[in-house]
Design an enzyme around this catalytic site. Structure first.
Site: not given
Length: 343
Positions: A26-28, A48, A51, A53, A108, A231, A252
């Protein structure tokens, strides 16, 4: 002060002869696998059966195996699947194929901190956690830079776990930007708190509340969107580049005075008390238990809340306005395209 390491502190030879299995694409996963490969590391991807991917990983020139086979071939295994799926995959496919002296890595600390995975005592257990999404880890590496990383060691039977973690962080580009030493507990608890109270939960709830306050008062939703969401990037970019004081210098005097005098009325003692309660729920394991139970039940509450979020007026108005500003995404792949899908 934290221990911070750079390329000159890392010994790439520590990982040069290791066989690495990246579990998940995936992402990582795609970023770690490709960065390691281009750093000359022997990499295979474990996925798996079935998959989606697999084709993407093979098209990128990576060797793909079943999870069990990838682990059996490797002596360093990086876990990059979703947190709530790791424990069952570990028990079924990973633990039976690891040996003393092998290394089990995480990006993680969730599963180690909350005892969902309990590796054998003879295995090094380390963390290498880039402080950015996978597509950024990949892009910055390709450009010659890197994303800062955290490293931690939970088990060190070989005596060289820290050196191995630092070498891995260097091989994915992290040492170019800086590698900070932490612990599994500190990373997990602060990461969950940051996501819930500030970066995701806090920021989105603040944007939504501000948008609704203006639209409820009769202001046009398009104006409310620009003032409360669009913003926000300007302000966050200024803080990212120059800190809070630098942001205040750049806006400002009227904006700074409003910040200094009204900000504490929004984020007041009651909000900080709720933040402390959220942190307590993380530290006690209450959140982890809740999230694991939610996932095992099929995530009914998660999906209901997610669907409700898509129906909010700020999302509908925002999509229409962003479609009128094609330059926002000009030349950029979407996050899903850049990440290579899920493992």
């Amino acid at each position: 002060m934290a221990n911070i390491y750079y390329e000159s502190d890392a010994d790439r030879s520590v990982i040069a002869d290791r066989k690495v299995a990246i579990l998940g694409y995936g992402s990582q996963g795609h970023a770690h696998a490709l960065n390691l490969k281009e750093s000359g590391i022997d990499v295979r991807v474990g996925l798996r059966d079935g998959s989606s991917s697999k084709d993407k990983a093979e098209a990128a020139g990576l060797s793909v195996r079943s999870i069990a086979d990838a682990v059996a071939e490797a002596d360093l295994v990086m876990m990059l699947m979703p947190d709530t799926e790791m424990a069952s995959i570990y028990d079924e496919h990973i633990a039976p194929n690891m040996n003393d002296g092998d290394a089990l890595f995480f990006a993680h600390g969730f599963n180690i901190r909350f005892d969902l995975i309990q590796p054998d005592a003879g295995i090094d257990v380390c963390m290498v956690a880039p402080k950015g999404p996978g597509h950024l880890v990949r892009r910055t590496y390709s450009e010659g830079g890197g994303v800062p990383c955290l490293i931690a060691v939970e088990q060190n039977p070989t005596g060289s776990a820290k050196e191995l973690a630092l070498a891995y962080a260097d091989a994915i580009g992290g040492a170019r930007a800086g590698v900070i030493e932490t612990t599994f507990t500190e990373e997990t608890e602060t990461d969950l708190f940051g996501e819930q109270a500030v970066l995701c939960g806090g920021a989105t709830a603040l944007v939504q509340a501000g948008f609704e306050t203006l639209t409820d008062a009769g202001y046009q939703p398009e104006i409310a969107y620009f003032e409360c969401l669009h913003e926000l990037k300007l302000i966050v970019d200024l803080m990212y580049e120059e800190g809070i004081a630098g942001m205040r210098y750049s806006v400002s005097d009227t904006a700074e005075y409003g910040d200094l005098t009204r900000g504490p009325r929004i984020i007041n003692d009651a909000v900080k008390a709720e933040m402390k309660q959220i942190l307590t729920e993380i530290q006690s394991g209450q959140f982890a238990d809740e999230w694991v139970a939610e996932s095992r039940a099929g995530r009914p509450n998660f999906h209901a809340l997610e669907a409700a979020g898509h129906e909010q007026l700020v999302e509908k108005v925002g999509k229409e306005l962003r479609d009128m500003m094609p330059w926002i995404k000009a030349g950029k792949a979407s996050v899903s395209e850049a990440s290579g899908g899920q493992g």
